[in-house]
Design an enzyme around this catalytic site. Structure first.
Site, mmCIF file in Angstrom:
data_model
loop_
_atom_site.group_PDB
_atom_site.id
_atom_site.type_symbol
_atom_site.label_atom_id
_atom_site.label_comp_id
_atom_site.label_asym_id
_atom_site.label_seq_id
_atom_site.Cartn_x
_atom_site.Cartn_y
_atom_site.Cartn_z
ATOM 1 N N ILE B 339 27.085 72.288 49.329
ATOM 2 C CA ILE B 339 27.026 73.298 48.250
ATOM 3 C C ILE B 339 25.701 73.175 47.510
ATOM 4 O O ILE B 339 25.086 74.184 47.145
ATOM 5 C CB ILE B 339 28.218 73.124 47.278
ATOM 6 C CG1 ILE B 339 29.508 73.636 47.925
ATOM 7 C CG2 ILE B 339 27.973 73.858 45.961
ATOM 8 C CD1 ILE B 339 30.769 73.274 47.162
ATOM 9 N N ASP B 343 22.291 78.423 49.281
ATOM 10 C CA ASP B 343 21.964 79.422 48.260
ATOM 11 C C ASP B 343 23.185 80.205 47.823
ATOM 12 O O ASP B 343 23.095 81.383 47.479
ATOM 13 C CB ASP B 343 20.926 80.400 48.820
ATOM 14 C CG ASP B 343 19.704 79.698 49.344
ATOM 15 O OD1 ASP B 343 19.210 80.062 50.427
ATOM 16 O OD2 ASP B 343 19.238 78.761 48.664
ATOM 17 N N SER B 368 26.460 84.270 45.247
ATOM 18 C CA SER B 368 25.278 84.398 46.092
ATOM 19 C C SER B 368 24.079 84.288 45.164
ATOM 20 O O SER B 368 23.883 85.136 44.288
ATOM 21 C CB SER B 368 25.261 85.743 46.809
ATOM 22 O OG SER B 368 23.986 85.971 47.370
ATOM 23 N N ARG B 369 23.308 83.243 45.325
ATOM 24 C CA ARG B 369 22.193 83.017 44.394
ATOM 25 C C ARG B 369 21.056 84.014 44.615
ATOM 26 O O ARG B 369 20.166 84.141 43.781
ATOM 27 C CB ARG B 369 21.670 81.585 44.534
ATOM 28 C CG ARG B 369 22.742 80.553 44.215
ATOM 29 C CD ARG B 369 22.195 79.150 44.162
ATOM 30 N NE ARG B 369 23.248 78.171 44.446
ATOM 31 C CZ ARG B 369 23.125 76.865 44.292
ATOM 32 N NH1 ARG B 369 21.995 76.361 43.878
ATOM 33 N NH2 ARG B 369 24.112 76.041 44.575
ATOM 34 N N VAL B 370 21.081 84.685 45.734
ATOM 35 C CA VAL B 370 20.072 85.733 45.963
ATOM 36 C C VAL B 370 20.500 87.000 45.241
ATOM 37 O O VAL B 370 19.676 87.712 44.659
ATOM 38 C CB VAL B 370 19.904 85.986 47.476
ATOM 39 C CG1 VAL B 370 19.088 87.241 47.743
ATOM 40 C CG2 VAL B 370 19.250 84.784 48.125
#
Lengths: 119, 506
Positions: B339, B343, B368-370
């Site tokens: 984790i 991303d 979702s870090r994007v």
């Protein structure tokens, strides 16, 4: 057996002329357990292997060829062996390094190359 | 078929260089053979990670360099290897031969075919271990990697070049999400490149892998997919190498400027295989008996997922690693490691699965870090509102269980939330196009489904989609532009839905 101790007893097994002293080996091996004896023998074999150089040729070498190779590898005990399977050329084994200059190896490499390139 | 003339000219060429063809090899002797690991004496010139040749055609890799001995892991069965056998170094680091001919093939991590067909012709040797691309060579992730799963594409969007973890207990549909993502890549969106898929099953049952291959063949997805398999019956060494072989093949396509999707199924079993190898190699055991470099095992693998800038080819590798948890425990050692590397993560929960919500994605805690950078304008404009409504629903959902009387506004939010949850349910192997996803989302968020009972919602949106695809192709084209959904599009959609609802029977 600790490596330092093994190194000491192996060093003590050789005479001043750097040859294996049979009497010393007999004395030392009398004090060792079976496992220690195994490690001791393995260490002696490794040292003996480093002292020798094996030259395999497809034919018997001439005295001049023998001298040439002995000069190239002075400090080592050069042992000449005839191996017709090489077809042509020479294979030199120096402890764990093998120098292959023979026709058999070349043909093996060609076979492998053809197998990889074609169906 | 090779011609005899070719053989003769090849022989002549090789023999011409015979006298100057010197090759020095390092040769060692096998001392012990334990559980697929050989201890070899000699090999004083061996490199870390170097391949070695063993008798009977076996191969191994050097993984430990000690003072007098070297440890070699076997890449095949070692039952024929005996004490005293010679081991030769090859001068080569572990690599796999990659080419376009691998598309549609099933191979093992050494490149040996497992599908009964001939070996692919000589391509490019790609190293299994490689340092990932640097910061300067990369660019931000901005192109969507569509999975065809509504919940993911709308709420947890994945971009090309991202690493998105799929995590959950056994049997919740982690592999199903991955397979749907592969199947969806057959729809190449306008203005985007095709996506080559690499699926790496690690430690899986052969029957499971065969099932997946069968499904991909049915869906015509094998045309752009490569499977690098190390099954449960394969040695731990192959299971350890499989993900690296997969990413090496992915890098072959990356170097050509292509986009690749790689799925590691699953990294938990990968960690187990590495633990087994490390313990047999005599490395010190740490937490849960894993070796000290267990984090590095996965970090160096996942760092190779990349979005390269145009100067370096513009290709990308998107990674979807899968981790299996026990009893939903995401705070265990391996899950927390992965984790922290990825991303974002998609959590699959057993409670949702048992309640019939499938895919059982908990969108509340999935991330979702994007984010929206990986969404088109169309999806962004319709999904944003839905995320907010779903968050409000989750907050209020607890009150609904009390059965107390609620004010109309709260009731409305609850009803809207139930409908959104309902539209996120999706059958397996039915990935959707972005246009269909947008239609479903708009139908609910613009309020056109508020008067449709929850248990009929699925049928409603299915028939609505079919109706629009059949009768309103121009409207579909407006949704493919990627532009934000404006008021005129919404008005047109309202007209279409109103007309459709007149003929729809609840």
């Amino acid at each position: 057996m600790k490596k330092k101790v093994l190194k000491k007893i192996v060093t003590a097994s050789y005479s001043k002329k750097n040859e294996l002293d049979k009497e010393q080996v007999d004395i030392i091996s009398g004090y060792l357990t079976r496992r220690e004896l195994r490690d001791y023998i393995r260490a002696l074999k490794q040292i003996e292997k480093k002292k020798h150089l094996f030259v395999d040729m497809s034919f018997s070498p001439t005295p001049e060829q023998e001298d040439l190779l002995r000069k190239q590898f002075s400090g080592k005990d050069v042992v000449f062996q005839v191996d017709p399977d090489l077809l042509l050329g020479v294979r030199i084994t120096d402890n764990d390094i093998v120098y292959d200059m023979n026709l058999q190896r070349t043909l093996d490499a060609i076979e492998e190359f053809i197998e990889q390139q074609y169906d | 078929m090779i011609k005899s003339d070719e053989i003769i000219s090849l022989l002549e060429h090789r023999l011409r260089d015979f006298s100057s063809d010197l090759k020095a090899q390092n040769v060692g002797v096998v001392e012990t053979n334990n559980d697929g690991v050989l201890r070899v004496s000699g090999l004083s010139q061996a490199m870390m990670g170097e391949m070695v040749d063993l008798p009977h055609g076996a191969q191994g890799v050097v993984l430990n360099l000690a003072e007098d001995t070297v440890s070699v892991i076997l890449l095949s069965s070692g039952t024929q290897i005996r004490e005293g056998d010679s081991v030769k170094t090859t001068g080569r680091l572990l690599s796999i031969n990659a080419s376009d001919q691998l598309l549609g093939r099933v191979i093992n991590p050494l490149g040996t075919p497992l599908d009964g067909k001939a070996k692919a012709k000589q391509g490019k040797d790609m190293p299994l271990e490689k340092i990932a691309a640097g910061v300067i060579e990369r660019e931000p992730v901005d192109t969507p990697m569509r999975t065809g799963i509504k919940a993911i594409d709308a709420m947890i969007p994945i971009g090309r070049g991202q690493r998105e973890l799929i995590i959950g207990d056994r049997g919740l549909g982690k592999t199903a999400v991955a397979v749907d993502a592969i199947i969806n890549q057959k729809h190449v969106q306008k203005g985007t490149k095709r996506v080559v898929c690499v699926y790496v099953p690690v430690g899986q049952k052969q029957s499971t892998v065969a099932q997946i291959i069968g499904r991909l063949q049915e869906e015509n997805a094998m045309d752009y997919t490569i499977i690098v398999a190390a099954n449960a019956s394969d040695p731990a060494s192959l299971q350890y190498l499989a993900p690296y072989a997969g990413v090496a093949i992915a890098e072959y396509f990356l170097e050509k400027g292509e986009d690749v999707l790689i799925i590691y199924d699953d990294l938990t079993k990968h960690a187990w295989a590495y633990r087994q190898l490390s313990l047999v190699l005599g490395r010190p055991a740490g937490r849960e008996a894993y070796p000290g470099d267990i984090f590095y095992l996965h970090s160096r693998l996942l760092e190779r997922a990349v979005k390269l800038n145009e100067k370096n080819g513009g290709g990308s590798i998107t990674a979807l690693p899968i981790i299996e948890t026990q009893a939903n425990d995401i705070s265990a050692y391996i899950p927390t490691n992965v984790i922290s590397i990825t991303d974002g993560q998609i959590f699959l929960e057993s409670d949702l699965f048992n309640a019939g919500v499938r895919p059982a994605i908990n969108v509340g805690i999935s991330v979702s870090r994007v984010g929206t950078a990986a969404q088109t304008g169309t999806m962004k404009s319709v999904a944003g509102k839905m995320k907010l409504e779903l968050a409000q629903f989750r907050e209020l959902a607890a009150f609904a269980q009390f059965g107390s009387e609620l004010d109309p506004e709260t009731q409305k939010q609850l009803e809207r939330g139930r409908r959104i949850t309902e539209i996120f349910k999706q059958p397996q192997y039915r990935p959707m196009t972005e246009q269909d996803e947008v239609i479903d989302i708009m139908a609910v968020t613009l309020g056109f489904a508020d008067d449709i009972p929850v248990d009929v919602i699925q049928r409603f949106i299915l028939e609505l989609r079919e109706h629009i695809n059949r009768n309103n192709k121009k409207f579909i084209e407006k949704l493919t532009t990627g532009e934000k959904v404006n008021d005129s599009v919404k008005e047109e959609f309202e007209k279409i839905v109103t007309a459709f609802k007149k003929g729809f029977k609840v």
